[in-house]
Design a protein around this motif. Structure first.
Motif, PDB file in Angstrom:
ATOM      1  N   ALA A 187     -58.584 -54.887 -18.791  1.00  0.00           N
ATOM      2  CA  ALA A 187     -58.436 -53.648 -19.571  1.00  0.00           C
ATOM      3  C   ALA A 187     -57.008 -53.384 -19.988  1.00  0.00           C
ATOM      4  N   GLY A 188     -56.881 -52.609 -21.083  1.00  0.00           N
ATOM      5  CA  GLY A 188     -55.620 -51.973 -21.432  1.00  0.00           C
ATOM      6  C   GLY A 188     -55.786 -50.513 -21.062  1.00  0.00           C
ATOM      7  N   SER A 189     -54.705 -49.873 -20.651  1.00  0.00           N
ATOM      8  CA  SER A 189     -54.869 -48.495 -20.203  1.00  0.00           C
ATOM      9  C   SER A 189     -53.542 -47.757 -20.224  1.00  0.00           C
ATOM     10  N   GLY A 190     -53.586 -46.483 -19.909  1.00  0.00           N
ATOM     11  CA  GLY A 190     -52.352 -45.716 -19.812  1.00  0.00           C
ATOM     12  C   GLY A 190     -52.611 -44.235 -19.840  1.00  0.00           C
ATOM     13  N   MET A 191     -51.493 -43.477 -19.793  1.00  0.00           N
ATOM     14  CA  MET A 191     -51.592 -42.016 -19.887  1.00  0.00           C
ATOM     15  C   MET A 191     -51.536 -41.646 -21.369  1.00  0.00           C
ATOM     16  N   VAL A 192     -52.439 -40.782 -21.779  1.00  0.00           N
ATOM     17  CA  VAL A 192     -52.556 -40.452 -23.207  1.00  0.00           C
ATOM     18  C   VAL A 192     -51.216 -39.902 -23.729  1.00  0.00           C
ATOM     19  N   HIS A 193     -50.752 -40.494 -24.827  1.00  0.00           N
ATOM     20  CA  HIS A 193     -49.470 -40.121 -25.422  1.00  0.00           C
ATOM     21  C   HIS A 193     -49.524 -38.662 -25.894  1.00  0.00           C
ATOM     22  N   PRO A 194     -48.424 -37.890 -25.683  1.00  0.00           N
ATOM     23  CA  PRO A 194     -48.435 -36.474 -26.096  1.00  0.00           C
ATOM     24  C   PRO A 194     -48.829 -36.284 -27.561  1.00  0.00           C
ATOM     25  N   THR A 195     -48.406 -37.195 -28.431  1.00  0.00           N
ATOM     26  CA  THR A 195     -48.762 -37.071 -29.850  1.00  0.00           C
ATOM     27  C   THR A 195     -50.273 -37.158 -30.038  1.00  0.00           C
ATOM     28  N   VAL A 196     -50.893 -38.057 -29.278  1.00  0.00           N
ATOM     29  CA  VAL A 196     -52.349 -38.235 -29.392  1.00  0.00           C
ATOM     30  C   VAL A 196     -53.069 -36.980 -28.865  1.00  0.00           C
ATOM     31  N   LEU A 197     -52.556 -36.452 -27.748  1.00  0.00           N
ATOM     32  CA  LEU A 197     -53.149 -35.207 -27.217  1.00  0.00           C
ATOM     33  C   LEU A 197     -53.068 -34.110 -28.274  1.00  0.00           C
TER      34      LEU A 197
END
Ligand code: DAH
Length: 344
Positions: A288-298
């Motif tokens: 998988a690729g993963s991460g914490m959702v980028h503030p811009t995306v939020l």
């Protein structure tokens, strides 16, 4: 006039009782119930009747038609069972012959793994959301923090429609924006969702890459979601999917829509981490690729990044299917060759 209804009923039923075979049955049907049959003639007589008798008469003929229809069906079933019994007795049907084999369809191996993924995530409390295959360029790229000239767009060669703002999604990530906007209630509600589906890339088709493949995207948004939540959740998935004691590891990576970003590996389930040809002697397989959702995306999903946070991941079930079944060439997946498909 009702006399003629009763008379016809009697004649018809008496004649029916004497019928012993299919041919005679068909003749009877056309004689009484056919378009120019006796019942039809009774209907035809309505026109020449006094106005006040028509309704009762019409109902009577209708009832007769229904009754004869039912009697016909019953007789037909009886004759057929008698014929079958006769054939059996006379040996015309050999019941010792082997039956014709029934061909059973089955699910495509990729569909099976895809559904297995979905079931596990659904059991873990993730809502399943089918986002669209045909996407707006904005959702596939721009709103995911990949502006028009961002170099990361090159990673994904894209099938555009005639309208260059409309494309076939290159990954399931655009569903993140749609899910946030649809279920977030203007950025006021938490979300836990997976987005399974087909993705498309304009690639050279080889044994390892295809122009279509499935992905399962995940997204969780809440007030206190941290990286430890992402790690724990993916570790739990790996245990349920691969092995009750499956180990996972996280490697720092880069995706424009997450910060920080990580790639996830699971201990190779073919060699148990010892190192084999499949895991290229590393003992690990990337899942998988993963991460914490980028503030811009939020923000693009309608959430205030100062209050809300979230994690996301994207997985590709095809590779797992290939490893599980020892499939060497991804082109078999969508080649529709029955010799391949029938093995599953
Ligand atoms: N969309 C990425 C791809 O197709 C996969 C991905 C990576 C999805 C990281 C994510 C993520 O949600 O957080 O390569």
């Amino acid at each position: 006039m009702t006399d003629s209804i009763d008379e016809l009923r009697e004649d018809a039923l008496r004649a029916l009782e004497e019928i012993r075979d299919d041919d005679a049955l068909r003749v009877w049907r056309s004689q009484f119930l056919g378009r120019r049959g006796a019942v039809g003639k009774l209907f035809g007589a309505i026109g020449s009747m006094p106005q006040d008798e028509r309704a009762a008469y019409g109902q009577g003929v209708n009832a007769l038609q229904r009754e004869l229809d039912a009697a016909y069906t019953e007789r037909e079933a009886l004759i057929q069972s008698q014929m079958l019994a006769r054939d059996l007795e006379e040996g015309e049907i050999d019941i010792s012959l082997p039956a014709h084999p029934q061909r059973r369809g089955g699910l495509h191996p990729a569909t099976r793994t895809h559904r297995e993924f979905q079931t596990i995530w659904a059991d873990m409390g993730f809502q399943v959301y089918h986002s669209r295959d045909v996407e707006a360029d904005d959702f596939n790229f721009t709103l995911l923090n990949l502006p028009p000239h961002h170099p990361a767009r090159d990673m994904q060669d894209t099938f555009y429609t005639k309208d260059s703002r409309v494309l076939l999604r290159t990954h399931t990530s655009p569903g993140q924006i749609r899910a946030m906007r649809e279920f977030g209630d203007g950025g006021t509600k938490p979300i836990r969702v997976i987005l399974p589906g087909m993705c498309y890339r304009q690639e050279q088709v080889t044994a390892r890459s295809e122009i279509q493949f499935t992905q399962v995207e995940g997204l969780a948004i809440g007030r206190n979601i941290r990286m430890s939540d992402l790690k724990g959740t993916i570790a739990e998935f790996a245990k349920r999917m691969y092995h009750p004691e499956a180990k996972v590891r996280f490697r720092a990576s880069y995706f424009p829509f997450t910060e920080p970003s990580m790639e996830v590996d699971v201990e190779c389930f073919l060699c148990g981490g010892e190192g084999c040809r499949v895991c290229k002697y590393t003992g690990w397989l990337e899942i998988a690729g993963s991460g914490m959702v980028h503030p811009t995306v939020l923000r693009n999903g309608g959430y205030d990044p100062n209050v809300w946070s979230g994690f996301a991941f994207g997985m590709g079930p095809e590779r797992i299917t290939m490893l599980k079944h020892g499939i060497q060439d991804i082109r078999y997946f969508w080649g529709n060759d029955l010799r391949f498909l029938q093995q599953f």
